[in-house]
Design a protein around this motif. Structure first.
Motif, PDB file in Angstrom:
ATOM      1  N   SER A  95       0.874  -1.309  -0.141  1.00 22.98           N
ATOM      2  CA  SER A  95       0.092  -0.106  -0.152  1.00 22.98           C
ATOM      3  C   SER A  95       0.850   0.984   0.144  1.00 22.98           C
ATOM      4  CB  SER A  95      -0.945   0.234   1.053  1.00 22.98           C
ATOM      5  OG  SER A  95      -0.062  -0.281   2.303  1.00 22.98           O
ATOM      6  N   ALA A  96       2.170   1.027   0.139  1.00 21.36           N
ATOM      7  CA  ALA A  96       3.001   2.238   0.357  1.00 21.36           C
ATOM      8  C   ALA A  96       4.097   2.034  -0.933  1.00 21.36           C
ATOM      9  CB  ALA A  96       3.584   2.352   1.699  1.00 21.36           C
ATOM     10  N   ILE A  97       3.785   1.987  -2.126  1.00 21.49           N
ATOM     11  CA  ILE A  97       5.071   1.683  -2.965  1.00 21.49           C
ATOM     12  C   ILE A  97       5.286   3.120  -3.679  1.00 21.49           C
ATOM     13  CG2 ILE A  97       5.516   0.920  -5.417  1.00 21.49           C
ATOM     14  CD1 ILE A  97       2.849  -0.945  -4.582  1.00 21.49           C
ATOM     15  N   ARG A  98       6.691   3.314  -3.663  1.00 20.82           N
ATOM     16  CA  ARG A  98       7.262   4.568  -4.113  1.00 20.82           C
ATOM     17  C   ARG A  98       6.732   5.735  -3.675  1.00 20.82           C
ATOM     18  NH1 ARG A  98       6.286   4.068  -9.911  1.00 20.82           N
ATOM     19  NH2 ARG A  98       5.699   1.857 -10.073  1.00 20.82           N
ATOM     20  N   LYS A  99       6.740   6.002  -2.392  1.00 18.67           N
ATOM     21  CA  LYS A  99       6.056   7.250  -1.635  1.00 18.67           C
ATOM     22  C   LYS A  99       7.328   8.034  -1.384  1.00 18.67           C
ATOM     23  CE  LYS A  99       1.935   6.069  -0.685  1.00 18.67           C
ATOM     24  NZ  LYS A  99       1.247   6.100  -2.233  1.00 18.67           N
ATOM     25  N   ALA A 100       7.077   9.216  -1.768  1.00 21.63           N
ATOM     26  CA  ALA A 100       8.177  10.294  -1.423  1.00 21.63           C
ATOM     27  C   ALA A 100       8.737  10.515  -0.282  1.00 21.63           C
ATOM     28  CB  ALA A 100       7.694  11.679  -2.168  1.00 21.63           C
ATOM     29  N   PRO A 101       9.648  11.140   0.175  1.00 22.44           N
ATOM     30  CA  PRO A 101      10.298  11.266   1.540  1.00 22.44           C
ATOM     31  C   PRO A 101       9.158  11.886   2.300  1.00 22.44           C
ATOM     32  CG  PRO A 101      11.948  11.451   0.118  1.00 22.44           C
ATOM     33  CD  PRO A 101      10.717  11.237  -0.764  1.00 22.44           C
ATOM     34  N   SER A 102       9.021  11.485   3.689  1.00 27.65           N
ATOM     35  CA  SER A 102       7.896  11.816   4.397  1.00 27.65           C
ATOM     36  C   SER A 102       8.358  11.801   5.795  1.00 27.65           C
ATOM     37  CB  SER A 102       6.697  11.314   4.317  1.00 27.65           C
ATOM     38  OG  SER A 102       6.872   9.818   4.735  1.00 27.65           O
ATOM     39  N   ALA A 103       7.607  12.413   6.795  1.00 28.62           N
ATOM     40  CA  ALA A 103       8.170  12.263   8.277  1.00 28.62           C
ATOM     41  C   ALA A 103       8.347  10.785   8.769  1.00 28.62           C
ATOM     42  CB  ALA A 103       7.077  13.075   9.135  1.00 28.62           C
ATOM     43  N   ALA A 104       7.355  10.071   8.152  1.00 33.87           N
ATOM     44  CA  ALA A 104       7.581   8.641   8.685  1.00 33.87           C
ATOM     45  C   ALA A 104       8.649   7.765   7.774  1.00 33.87           C
ATOM     46  CB  ALA A 104       6.089   7.805   8.132  1.00 33.87           C
ATOM     47  N   HIS A 105       8.695   8.046   6.593  1.00 35.49           N
ATOM     48  CA  HIS A 105       9.908   7.564   5.809  1.00 35.49           C
ATOM     49  C   HIS A 105      10.842   8.618   5.197  1.00 35.49           C
ATOM     50  CE1 HIS A 105       8.114   3.630   5.765  1.00 35.49           C
ATOM     51  NE2 HIS A 105       6.884   4.122   5.613  1.00 35.49           N
ATOM     52  N   MET A 117      13.657   8.836   3.873  1.00 37.00           N
ATOM     53  CA  MET A 117      14.109   8.795   2.424  1.00 37.00           C
ATOM     54  C   MET A 117      13.050   8.074   1.412  1.00 37.00           C
ATOM     55  SD  MET A 117      17.832   7.721   3.134  1.00 37.00           S
ATOM     56  CE  MET A 117      18.986   8.566   4.005  1.00 37.00           C
ATOM     57  N   GLY A 118      11.673   8.256   1.943  1.00 39.19           N
ATOM     58  CA  GLY A 118      10.773   7.565   1.025  1.00 39.19           C
ATOM     59  C   GLY A 118      10.737   6.030   1.051  1.00 39.19           C
ATOM     60  N   THR A 119      10.037   5.454   0.200  1.00 39.55           N
ATOM     61  CA  THR A 119       9.624   4.004  -0.069  1.00 39.55           C
ATOM     62  C   THR A 119      10.219   3.499  -1.147  1.00 39.55           C
ATOM     63  OG1 THR A 119       7.447   4.103  -0.700  1.00 39.55           O
ATOM     64  CG2 THR A 119       7.998   3.894   1.871  1.00 39.55           C
ATOM     65  N   ASP A 120      10.394   2.383  -1.302  1.00 40.30           N
ATOM     66  CA  ASP A 120      10.966   1.847  -2.680  1.00 40.30           C
ATOM     67  C   ASP A 120       9.945   1.292  -3.527  1.00 40.30           C
ATOM     68  OD1 ASP A 120      10.820  -0.550  -1.626  1.00 40.30           O
ATOM     69  OD2 ASP A 120      12.859  -1.146  -1.979  1.00 40.30           O
ATOM     70  N   GLU A 121      10.311   0.583  -4.541  1.00 42.96           N
ATOM     71  CA  GLU A 121       9.203  -0.245  -5.511  1.00 42.96           C
ATOM     72  C   GLU A 121       8.524  -1.091  -4.655  1.00 42.96           C
ATOM     73  OE1 GLU A 121      12.640  -0.615  -5.605  1.00 42.96           O
ATOM     74  OE2 GLU A 121      12.956  -2.611  -5.893  1.00 42.96           O
ATOM     75  N   ASN A 122       8.986  -1.516  -3.695  1.00 43.02           N
ATOM     76  CA  ASN A 122       8.270  -2.935  -2.869  1.00 43.02           C
ATOM     77  C   ASN A 122       7.638  -2.264  -1.440  1.00 43.02           C
ATOM     78  OD1 ASN A 122       8.406  -4.610  -4.935  1.00 43.02           O
ATOM     79  ND2 ASN A 122      10.333  -5.596  -3.943  1.00 43.02           N
ATOM     80  N   GLY A 123       7.682  -0.838  -1.377  1.00 43.76           N
ATOM     81  CA  GLY A 123       7.205  -0.401  -0.310  1.00 43.76           C
ATOM     82  C   GLY A 123       7.865  -0.369   0.994  1.00 43.76           C
ATOM     83  N   ARG A 124       9.165  -0.736   0.691  1.00 47.40           N
ATOM     84  CA  ARG A 124      10.065  -0.953   1.819  1.00 47.40           C
ATOM     85  C   ARG A 124      10.891   0.440   2.159  1.00 47.40           C
ATOM     86  NH1 ARG A 124      12.836  -6.037  -1.512  1.00 47.40           N
ATOM     87  NH2 ARG A 124      13.416  -4.098  -2.872  1.00 47.40           N
ATOM     88  N   ASP A 125      11.214   0.730   3.458  1.00 44.45           N
ATOM     89  CA  ASP A 125      11.750   2.167   3.839  1.00 44.45           C
ATOM     90  C   ASP A 125      13.334   2.248   3.224  1.00 44.45           C
ATOM     91  OD1 ASP A 125      11.747   4.304   5.266  1.00 44.45           O
ATOM     92  OD2 ASP A 125      13.327   3.127   6.910  1.00 44.45           O
ATOM     93  N   VAL A 126      13.405   3.211   2.396  1.00 39.41           N
ATOM     94  CA  VAL A 126      14.627   3.426   1.753  1.00 39.41           C
ATOM     95  C   VAL A 126      15.917   3.848   2.754  1.00 39.41           C
ATOM     96  CG1 VAL A 126      16.079   4.881   0.005  1.00 39.41           C
ATOM     97  CG2 VAL A 126      13.712   4.163  -0.442  1.00 39.41           C
ATOM     98  N   LEU A 127      15.501   4.541   3.988  1.00 39.76           N
ATOM     99  CA  LEU A 127      16.462   4.660   4.886  1.00 39.76           C
ATOM    100  C   LEU A 127      17.096   3.460   5.452  1.00 39.76           C
ATOM    101  CD1 LEU A 127      17.898   6.724   6.743  1.00 39.76           C
ATOM    102  CD2 LEU A 127      15.979   6.808   8.177  1.00 39.76           C
ATOM    103  N   SER A 128      15.985   2.604   5.844  1.00 41.63           N
ATOM    104  CA  SER A 128      16.597   1.453   6.398  1.00 41.63           C
ATOM    105  C   SER A 128      17.230   0.575   5.426  1.00 41.63           C
ATOM    106  CB  SER A 128      15.257   0.576   6.746  1.00 41.63           C
ATOM    107  OG  SER A 128      14.466   1.224   7.937  1.00 41.63           O
ATOM    108  N   ARG A 129      17.191   0.590   4.288  1.00 43.85           N
ATOM    109  CA  ARG A 129      18.018  -0.271   3.349  1.00 43.85           C
ATOM    110  C   ARG A 129      19.153   0.552   3.092  1.00 43.85           C
ATOM    111  NH1 ARG A 129      15.480  -4.267   0.881  1.00 43.85           N
ATOM    112  NH2 ARG A 129      16.486  -4.040  -1.189  1.00 43.85           N
ATOM    113  N   VAL A 130      19.320   1.834   3.148  1.00 43.65           N
ATOM    114  CA  VAL A 130      20.555   2.511   2.945  1.00 43.65           C
ATOM    115  C   VAL A 130      21.418   1.988   4.230  1.00 43.65           C
ATOM    116  CG1 VAL A 130      21.709   4.895   3.127  1.00 43.65           C
ATOM    117  CG2 VAL A 130      19.720   4.311   1.717  1.00 43.65           C
TER     118      VAL A 130
END
Lengths: 279, 502, 315
Positions: free
Chosen positions: A49-59, A61-74
């Motif tokens: 439900s959260a695919i490729r969302k732009a950076p926000s307070a919750a994420h 660095m945004g979310t990636d193509e599978n809705g994963r948290d980019v910050l956590s992946r970095v």
């Protein structure tokens, strides 16, 4: 070593850029080690439900193509990239430096054979060697590290050999010879310490290059296996979404940039601090 | 003198009424084509170039119906004898005549040239006869319903016998066919240049003087080139770029359902790797199938543009089996099936995946979906070339692999599911399926063939040697000025009728 | 130099033989049967696959394949592409000028950025200019080629519309168009090398500035500028020249991804595609030609090394 260790440390600490680089590296290393504590989310937890969302307070660095948290992946990606950089350079230096020392110091047919082999390996484009080796070993992170390490080794051998030759013709080495020191003693006492600076320069460059090479191999789909993140594989996945979701390419790219930059700064500082001819 | 004046006048009129002078059409390909010889060619992009270079005996239209091209029509003299009537006054690009002898020569070349890739497609042929200058009789070894569809593709491309004979295996370096554009130049990985062939039989439908095919592997670069107008048409736009292209008023997107599919092939009996729980238990494969949410899959990976499916036959085909639709996700059923199978969870499964970004993402999505049912899916990304060898040697447990698709449904089924056939990588074997596939080949009545396929697929859905996931969509991005583009499910770019409006 | 020029030239042959053996072995090690790849969607037919194997000598032993290939190369025949049937020599002739143009432009850009910043950094050692020069150099070095390329395309071509995003126009067709299509990839390539040149120029300058003869020159009251240009830079250029020729080889590696990103039909793109397609004659041909150029450039570097370095000339 011509400069006492304490002096080297003092010299190093006088360089703000180098110290800053070291701080960033320490930061990166702690992030890598403490990744599970730092990362706000599970780096492989998907959310359709959260695919490729732009950076926000919750994420952040945004979310990636599978809705994963980019910050956590970095954050977790730091593990793969740092490991890839360090291990492949260790492999490269472990093969290259002894070979270079041997070639430069003994000369003759040993030098000829080793030099021809290095010529042959250097004559093949680096990435082609790495690609072929990775394809042979099977694409994953470990094999990418081996491939990068082996493909980088000739550069270390080149540099070590050249430095050995240069040092070998220097007056104090000639002097050491002339007073009847045995060959091994000259090599270890007088030659080896003096090839450290150029090898360090090479190691710095190679660390940078190795992290980038890992990213390149992953960019071609030959690195880290999914779903575990590495900065390179994140860039690979980001390729398809450059215009719609640029943050996917920007953050891992910036992480690579900062990490490599820090290694370069530290390497610079180290080289100047170690350089016996330095002021 | 008078005649010459007339000709000049005609030329002038043409000059002034033609949409524009010296028009060049630039088409971006997603990869470089292989050899440009219809007998030896293998790749999908190669077929796109052939659409400009070589006409075929028959073509297909938007509804996959067979329509005349170099042939005017055909009839079955008996179930094994196909009579083809050729279009009169057609010449090759070297101005040789295209007649029954040339067709006979070409088909025999397909059958005999070493390394021919057409041989398998038309192996049903027993022999070919030229019956007068414009009539060809093709005698088959056995009745074959899918045969005629082969003549709508590369096997139906007729080459100039004189040029082919002179060039031999190097014909692909300077191909001479009977298409609207003739070969001019090729720079590998950069461009293939074709120039208008004035003697083309359907010349009035050709509105460009030159067409240049340019391989562009990077999708971002491809879209950037569309924006800047450096290319007029991109043969395959990826789903995630569609919104970006649509935002540009100078561009538009045309889609059509494709002929292929993507699925997971399981190793059921090809070597040691088949001795896994999932390779040995149809129940586990059914659980795997039930755990996958196909709609969510295409929503996430392909922006909802592709179509979930549970069969290999494209929905555009008259042989599509209605009633066999993609099932929704049923995680309770999946868990129950796993329980019935009695295998302790997590059940390890290794999925071999060719290392393209979208396939990798697809695998990751599947991984997280089947985890809920108790499968521990390990993704093994490999280079495409390595994956082919591994598949052939049985060095895989499950393989995420697609098929570009054929006009006739047989081309999507037979070689993958029939016992012992070449692309049956998992060594699936079911006598009932074999029998249905064979008998469908002999039936010319579409309804009767569909009945056979329905029967076969019912069994296939129980055994699940292949879990079909989705049917792709051809997405063409083109300049809004281009008109007359016809989206045909085979995805080829037909140049007839295509023109630029000012 | 322990070998004369003749000796060095004689070394080229064994190096090239080693390269060819290396490439042959690597290919053999790679999984992925080329016959299956070539068979494409017909790979299901074992007859087709067997026929391809036989035709390409893939059913022979490796030494036989190798000798067959070497025999042909000795007669000037590099074979033909398995994928497109174009002669490899023709492919090389088509693509070498492209990559050469890119390489020369990249090298010019690298020297223009790298050498002056290196000199400035060394002379103004530890001052703000040193840091600025360092920052420029390090930034270029620290960015992945392909990433910079993609970002440049998005910025310069898509947003600003200044340059074509990709493709290639040969110099012979249209000089300004040719430069327009190659300036971005050349910058991407040159940028990374500039950093390396800068670092080596700086460190070489630093060490030569401390040498006795430079001190002497200074002591003699020669102007600082003169000392830098006449004495220090000249000697500092020795490693730079050697490195520069070495980096030309690296350039081709960099070109692999850069050409991919910018759709430049050069050597790098051709060889990567050939590896992935298992089009071995192309891989062998390209690597051999590259290796040859590389070895020749190395020889050139050694000769230059002797010419510039008076101490070695005497030895």
């Amino acid at each position: 070593m011509s400069a006492p260790r304490r002096l080297v440390v003092a010299r190093f600490l006088r360089r703000p850029a180098a110290v800053a680089g070291l701080v960033v590296i320490v930061l990166f290393v702690s992030v890598a080690v403490l990744a599970p504590l730092i990362a706000p989310f599970d780096p492989v937890a998907t959310s359709w439900s959260a695919i490729r969302k732009a950076p926000s307070a919750a994420h952040w660095m945004g979310t990636d193509e599978n809705g994963r948290d980019v910050l956590s992946r970095v954050v977790f990606g730091a593990r793969a990239s740092l490991l890839a950089g360090v291990v492949s350079v260790l492999i490269a230096a472990g093969i290259g430096v002894p070979a270079g020392l041997l070639a430069g110091f003994s000369g003759g047919w040993i030098d000829a054979v080793l030099s021809r082999l290095v010529d042959a390996m250097l004559a093949c484009p680096f990435l082609i060697l790495a690609i072929a080796l990775t394809a042979f070993l099977g694409p994953d992170l470990t094999n990418a590290m081996i491939a990068i390490g082996v493909s980088t080794a000739p550069r270390f051998m080149r540099v070590a050999r050249a430095a050995t030759l240069e040092v070998g013709s220097a007056d104090y080495v000639q002097a050491a010879w002339s007073i009847g020191n045995p060959g091994w003693r000259v090599a270890v006492r007088h030659v080896a310490p003096n090839i450290v600076p150029p090898v360090l320069v090479q190691a710095t460059l190679s660390l940078a290059a190795a992290i980038i090479a890992e990213a390149s191999l992953s960019f071609l789909g030959l690195g880290q296996q999914p779903p575990s993140p590495s900065w390179g594989s994140m860039l690979n996945a980001a390729q398809r979404f450059l215009t719609q979701a640029p943050w996917l390419a920007v953050f891992p790219g910036v992480a690579i940039f900062l990490c490599v930059l820090s290694f370069n700064l530290v390497g610079d500082g180290l080289r100047d601090a170690l350089d016996p001819r330095g002021s | 003198m008078r005649r010459r004046l007339l000709t000049a006048l005609c030329a002038l009129t043409v000059l002034f009424t033609a949409p524009a002078v010296a028009q060049t059409l630039r088409i971006a390909l997603r990869e470089d084509a292989d050899i440009l010889d219809p007998t030896l060619a293998r790749t999908y992009v190669g077929r796109i170039v052939f659409a400009g270079l070589c006409d075929k005996l028959f073509d297909i239209d938007e509804k996959l119906q067979i329509v005349p091209q170099l042939a005017l029509g055909y009839e079955w003299a008996d179930p094994k004898t196909l009579v083809i009537h050729l279009r009169p006054n057609v010449v090759f690009q070297d101005h040789e005549k295209l007649d029954a002898a040339a067709v006979k020569y070409t088909l025999e070349r397909h059958l005999t040239l070493p390394g021919s890739f057409r041989r398998g497609e038309i192996s049903a042929i027993d022999h070919v006869e030229a019956d007068g200058p414009l009539t060809v009789r093709i005698v088959l070894k056995a009745p074959s319903a899918p045969f005629i569809a082969q003549l709508t593709d590369r096997a139906g491309m007729i080459v100039s016998p004189k040029a082919a004979e002179a060039a031999g295996k190097d014909f692909g370096l300077h191909p001479v066919c009977a298409g609207p554009f003739k070969f001019t130049e090729r720079v590998a990985q950069d461009r293939i240049v074709l120039d208008r062939f004035p003697g083309y039989w359907d010349a009035s439908n050709i509105h460009f003087d030159r067409v240049i095919y340019q391989p562009m592997t990077d999708t971002a670069v491809q879209v950037a080139n569309l924006h800047t107008g450096n290319i007029d048409l991109a043969e395959r736009v990826i789903p995630s770029d569609v919104a970006e292209v649509k935002r540009d008023p100078k561009l538009r997107i045309v889609t059509s359902p494709a002929l292929g599919y993507l699925g997971i092939t399981f190793n059921l009996g090809n070597g040691d790797q088949s001795k896994t729980p999932i390779g040995q238990s149809a129940r586990l494969r059914q659980a795997f199938d039930a755990a996958i949410d196909r709609q969510a899959l295409v929503d996430v990976v392909f922006n909802s543009m592709y179509v979930p499916t549970a069969q290999a036959v494209p929905s555009s085909s008259p042989l599509y089996v209605h009633g066999l639709e993609a099932p929704p996700r049923d995680i309770d059923k999946a868990k129950a099936l796993v329980k019935q199978a009695g295998v302790p969870t997590p059940i390890p499964v290794t999925l071999m995946v060719p290392n393209t970004p979208d396939q990798a993402q697809l695998a990751e999505v599947i991984q997280s979906m089947v985890r809920d049912a108790g499968f521990d899916l390990k993704i093994n990304l490999v280079e495409f070339a390595s994956s082919l060898s591994a598949a052939n040697q049985g060095n895989f447990q499950a393989y995420l692999i697609g098929w570009s698709g054929r006009t006739d449904a047989d081309g999507n089924l037979y070689t993958f599911l029939k016992t012992g056939m070449g692309q049956n990588d998992g060594h699936y074997s079911n006598p009932m399926v074999d029998e249905a596939l064979d008998s469908a080949r002999t039936l010319n009545d579409p309804a009767a063939r569909v009945a056979q396929y329905a029967k076969m697929m019912e069994q296939e859905r129980k055994d699940l040697p292949i879990i079909y996931l989705y049917q792709p969509v051809n997405i063409v991005g083109l300049s809004a000025k281009l008109t007359g583009f016809r989206p045909v499910p085979d995805g080829l770019i037909r140049l007839q009728g295509l023109s630029v409006t000012k | 130099m322990r070998f004369g020029l003749g000796g060095r030239i004689a070394q080229i042959v064994p190096t090239l033989i080693l390269v060819s053996v290396l490439v042959f072995c690597l290919q053999q090690l790679m999984p992925g049967d080329p016959a299956l790849v070539l068979a494409g969607e017909e790979r299901g037919d074992p007859r087709v696959v067997a026929q391809i194997r036989a035709e390409l000598w893939l059913d022979r032993s490796l030494p036989v394949q190798y000798l067959h290939w070497v025999g042909n190369v000795a007669q000037g025949n590099l074979g033909y592409s398995w994928r497109t049937r174009q002669p490899v020599s023709q492919l090389v002739a088509q693509k070498l000028p492209v990559t050469a143009q890119l390489g020369v432009m990249a090298f010019v850009i690298a020297v223009l950025i790298g050498v002056p910043t290196g000199v400035v950094a060394a002379v103004k050692r530890n001052g703000p200019w040193d840091y600025v020069a360092n920052a420029i150099g390090l930034a270029g070095l620290s960015m992945p080629n392909f990433w910079l390329g993609i970002m440049l395309i998005l910025l310069v071509s898509v947003h600003l519309g200044w340059l074509p995003p990709s493709g290639y126009v040969p110099l012979s067709e249209d000089v300004s168009q040719s430069l327009a299509t190659t300036i971005m990839p050349a910058f991407v390539l040159g940028n990374a090398i500039a950093a390396i040149l800068m670092r080596h120029t700086r460190s070489a300058m630093l060490s030569t500035l401390d040498q006795d003869y430079v001190r002497t020159a200074r002591a003699k009251g020669l102007s600082e500028m003169w000392v830098i240009l006449r004495h220090a830079l000249r000697n500092a250029l020795i490693p730079v020249v050697t490195l520069g020729t070495l980096e030309l080889g690296t350039l081709l590696s960099g070109a692999v991804l850069t050409e991919q990103v910018f759709s430049i039909p050069g050597f790098g793109k051709m060889v990567v595609d050939a590896v992935f397609n298992r089009d071995y004659p192309v891989v062998q041909g390209v690597v051999l030609v590259t290796a040859f150029l590389f070895v020749v450039l190395n020889l050139l570097a050694d000769i230059l090394y002797v010419l510039i370095n008076p101490r070695l000339r005497r030895a």
